[in-house]
Design a protein around this motif. Sequence first.
Motif, short mmCIF file in Angstrom:
data_model
loop_
_atom_site.label_atom_id
_atom_site.label_comp_id
_atom_site.label_asym_id
_atom_site.label_seq_id
_atom_site.Cartn_x
_atom_site.Cartn_y
_atom_site.Cartn_z
N SER A 235 65.42 -19.13 18.49
CA SER A 235 66.62 -19.89 18.79
C SER A 235 67.59 -19.87 17.62
O SER A 235 68.82 -19.81 17.81
CB SER A 235 66.25 -21.34 19.13
OG SER A 235 65.38 -21.38 20.24
N ALA A 236 67.07 -19.95 16.39
CA ALA A 236 67.93 -19.94 15.22
C ALA A 236 68.73 -18.65 15.13
O ALA A 236 69.95 -18.67 14.86
CB ALA A 236 67.09 -20.12 13.96
N ASN A 237 68.10 -17.52 15.38
CA ASN A 237 68.81 -16.24 15.35
C ASN A 237 69.85 -16.17 16.47
O ASN A 237 70.93 -15.60 16.28
CB ASN A 237 67.82 -15.09 15.45
CG ASN A 237 67.09 -14.84 14.15
OD1 ASN A 237 67.63 -14.25 13.22
ND2 ASN A 237 65.86 -15.32 14.06
N GLY A 266 69.74 -9.30 16.39
CA GLY A 266 69.19 -8.97 17.70
C GLY A 266 67.76 -8.49 17.61
O GLY A 266 66.93 -8.80 18.49
N LYS A 267 67.44 -7.75 16.55
CA LYS A 267 66.05 -7.30 16.38
C LYS A 267 65.11 -8.48 16.14
O LYS A 267 63.98 -8.48 16.64
CB LYS A 267 65.96 -6.30 15.22
CG LYS A 267 66.51 -4.92 15.57
CD LYS A 267 66.25 -3.90 14.47
CE LYS A 267 67.22 -4.03 13.35
NZ LYS A 267 67.11 -2.91 12.35
N LEU A 268 65.58 -9.47 15.40
CA LEU A 268 64.76 -10.66 15.19
C LEU A 268 64.61 -11.47 16.48
O LEU A 268 63.53 -12.00 16.77
CB LEU A 268 65.38 -11.53 14.09
CG LEU A 268 65.25 -11.00 12.67
CD1 LEU A 268 66.08 -11.81 11.70
CD2 LEU A 268 63.79 -10.98 12.23
N MET A 269 65.68 -11.54 17.27
CA MET A 269 65.58 -12.21 18.57
C MET A 269 64.54 -11.52 19.44
O MET A 269 63.69 -12.17 20.06
CB MET A 269 66.95 -12.20 19.27
CG MET A 269 67.98 -13.14 18.66
SD MET A 269 69.68 -12.74 19.16
CE MET A 269 69.56 -12.91 20.95
N PHE A 270 64.62 -10.21 19.51
CA PHE A 270 63.67 -9.44 20.31
C PHE A 270 62.24 -9.62 19.81
O PHE A 270 61.30 -9.84 20.59
CB PHE A 270 64.04 -7.96 20.28
CG PHE A 270 62.98 -7.05 20.84
CD1 PHE A 270 62.77 -6.98 22.21
CD2 PHE A 270 62.18 -6.29 20.01
CE1 PHE A 270 61.78 -6.16 22.74
CE2 PHE A 270 61.20 -5.46 20.52
CZ PHE A 270 61.00 -5.39 21.90
N TRP A 341 72.66 -12.64 25.80
CA TRP A 341 71.22 -12.86 25.58
C TRP A 341 70.97 -14.07 24.69
O TRP A 341 69.98 -14.80 24.87
CB TRP A 341 70.58 -11.62 24.97
CG TRP A 341 70.29 -10.55 25.96
CD1 TRP A 341 70.79 -9.28 25.99
CD2 TRP A 341 69.42 -10.65 27.09
NE1 TRP A 341 70.30 -8.59 27.07
CE2 TRP A 341 69.44 -9.40 27.77
CE3 TRP A 341 68.62 -11.67 27.62
CZ2 TRP A 341 68.70 -9.15 28.92
CZ3 TRP A 341 67.88 -11.42 28.77
CH2 TRP A 341 67.92 -10.19 29.41
N ALA A 342 71.83 -14.31 23.71
CA ALA A 342 71.67 -15.47 22.83
C ALA A 342 71.76 -16.76 23.64
O ALA A 342 70.93 -17.67 23.47
CB ALA A 342 72.73 -15.44 21.73
N VAL A 343 72.76 -16.86 24.51
CA VAL A 343 72.90 -18.05 25.37
C VAL A 343 71.69 -18.17 26.29
O VAL A 343 71.12 -19.26 26.47
CB VAL A 343 74.20 -17.97 26.19
CG1 VAL A 343 74.28 -19.11 27.19
CG2 VAL A 343 75.42 -17.99 25.26
N TYR A 344 71.29 -17.06 26.86
CA TYR A 344 70.15 -17.03 27.79
C TYR A 344 68.88 -17.56 27.12
O TYR A 344 68.15 -18.39 27.68
CB TYR A 344 69.95 -15.59 28.26
CG TYR A 344 68.76 -15.35 29.16
CD1 TYR A 344 68.89 -15.43 30.55
CD2 TYR A 344 67.51 -15.01 28.63
CE1 TYR A 344 67.80 -15.19 31.38
CE2 TYR A 344 66.43 -14.78 29.46
CZ TYR A 344 66.58 -14.87 30.82
OH TYR A 344 65.49 -14.65 31.64
#
Length: 412
Positions: A235-237, A266-270, A341-344
Amino acid sequence: MSAHQTPEINETELTFDQPAGKIMKIAGLVGIIGLALSFAIGNGQAHGDHPDHWAGFFYSYLVAFCYWLSICLGCLFFVTLQHLVKAGWSVVVRRLAEFVAAAIPALLVLSLPILVPLMMGDHTLYHWNDHSLLATDPLLEIKEPYLNMPFFIGRCFFYFLFWTALSQFMLRNSIKQDAEGGVKHTNLMQLASAPSMLVLALTITFAAVDYIMTLQYHWFSTIIGVYFFAGAFMSANSVLVLMARGLQSQGRITKLVNVEHYHDLGKLMFAFVFFWGYIGFSQFMLIWYANMPEGTQFYLPRQQGEWVTFMRILIIGHFFIPFPGLISRHAKRRLKILTGWAVYLLIFQYMDLYYLIMPARTAHGDGHGADPAVVSLSILDLTTWLGVGGIFVAAVAWNMRGKQLAPVKDPR
């Protein structure tokens, strides 16, 4: 331009004072209204035809509180991690995480609606605070040295004391470096990062145990802290992506944050979408094959009626959809896609915490008329989210006033 050259940046690029002031006022007003409505609705339920003794308010409030706390702690971990590994790529987005992490004192104040009733003997949320259960529950008697009100309150205040000290230390030294330059403050933050990371890991783990696991105090899980952390860092990313995009839409940090930074975020989110799925499956698998009452009681109320559908949506939506959606280089470098994707993912972080917390309301058999098989969405879920979130966003905006949006004299 060589790797050692810095782009020329005007002052407007690095300041956000006036917009931050507007955001602070609007978010603060939304927060106050949200909290006022939440208390009014909770009080109305407690005195209505079907009183639930504030249970609806407390559970919705705890979900909202843990949601915004997870984002704040994820950003605090991000800041500490960058200093620990001496990262260079993240310097220009690190200040945004520092602003969010430094909002911890606001969350300390927002924790009072949970802690004050507990101090007054209320056990709507935490049933272990009902002293009459000690005579009939041998397991609670064993856990009582840990699960007692004074120690619980003391632990919670210690968590916030440490988180506040660490976040303020990082932000203040980073700001001082903007004025003084040199490597002194960088060295101080790097030196503090290693021991701080150890304490941060422990406090996040114990906070997850205290705020979430003890809702069903018979339940044992050695993974709950890591599970909470996985969602928090993801969530932080996501929030950092949204903050950077929002600032750039206002003409700020346009020359500092580029597609490479978004790609790395994005890589950290993934990575943490996958990590969340791995930890969630590991917890379920361990409890499933052990088949012990202390573990299975967590999943039993979550495998009834509508909660089964909720769980399936959570698994598919939190893992099986974003995993292929974020795996490609294309998705992480197309900013509109990455923003979506961040919002999702932030939506599913809330759903995840809702799934962890809400079923505990009826797990003890005293849901005050609530059907354990029904996912009882309430207006309180929205008002508490807006109330806690509004105050939290106002605190972040307050931190941004009078400060530069990037650590311009960082040696990296």
